[in-house]
Design a protein around this motif. Structure first.
Motif, mmCIF file in Angstrom:
data_model
loop_
_atom_site.group_PDB
_atom_site.id
_atom_site.type_symbol
_atom_site.label_atom_id
_atom_site.label_comp_id
_atom_site.label_asym_id
_atom_site.label_seq_id
_atom_site.Cartn_x
_atom_site.Cartn_y
_atom_site.Cartn_z
ATOM 1 N N LYS A 42 36.441 -77.418 0.557
ATOM 2 C CA LYS A 42 36.041 -78.265 1.672
ATOM 3 C C LYS A 42 37.155 -79.267 1.953
ATOM 4 N N ALA A 43 37.392 -79.520 3.213
ATOM 5 C CA ALA A 43 38.442 -80.458 3.605
ATOM 6 C C ALA A 43 37.827 -81.542 4.480
ATOM 7 N N SER A 44 38.266 -82.757 4.233
ATOM 8 C CA SER A 44 37.772 -83.865 5.037
ATOM 9 C C SER A 44 38.512 -83.882 6.374
ATOM 10 N N SER A 45 37.970 -84.640 7.310
ATOM 11 C CA SER A 45 38.602 -84.711 8.627
ATOM 12 C C SER A 45 39.983 -85.357 8.536
ATOM 13 N N LYS A 46 40.169 -86.284 7.605
ATOM 14 C CA LYS A 46 41.480 -86.920 7.422
ATOM 15 C C LYS A 46 42.496 -85.905 6.919
ATOM 16 N N GLN A 47 42.102 -85.057 5.969
ATOM 17 C CA GLN A 47 43.014 -84.032 5.465
ATOM 18 C C GLN A 47 43.388 -83.046 6.569
ATOM 19 N N ARG A 49 43.425 -83.663 9.790
ATOM 20 C CA ARG A 49 44.277 -84.374 10.731
ATOM 21 C C ARG A 49 45.709 -84.454 10.203
#
Length: 85
Positions: A42-47, A49
């Motif tokens: 899973k990747a966060s939106s910051k990663q 971006r």
């Protein structure tokens, strides 16, 4: 190509079919209905971006290098063409 040659090619290809099926079922076989499952992290939106910005920067740098190299090579070709023509 004669008709006999085409018939021979078709028959030779038909003779190869059972051998292909035998190889298909070895070592676990092949199941076209089975879907491949991927275990993606899973990747966060910051990663995401940051990854997008990094890829855009890499692409931009690649285009700058490609255009620069093309321009230099074109300039060298024009120089030799004008000097020796």
């Amino acid at each position: 190509m004669s008709i006999q040659a085409m018939n021979t090619a078709i028959n030779n290809n038909r003779k190869l079919l059972p051998k292909r099926d035998k190889l298909k079922n070895r070592l676990g076989g092949y199941d076209p209905t089975k879907k491949t499952e991927y275990n993606l992290p899973k990747a966060s939106s910051k990663q995401l971006r940051d990854l997008r910005k990094r890829l855009q920067l890499e692409t931009k740098i690649w285009w700058i290098k490609a255009i620069s190299l093309t321009s230099v090579l074109f300039g060298i070709m024009v120089y030799f063409f004008l000097k020796y023509a």
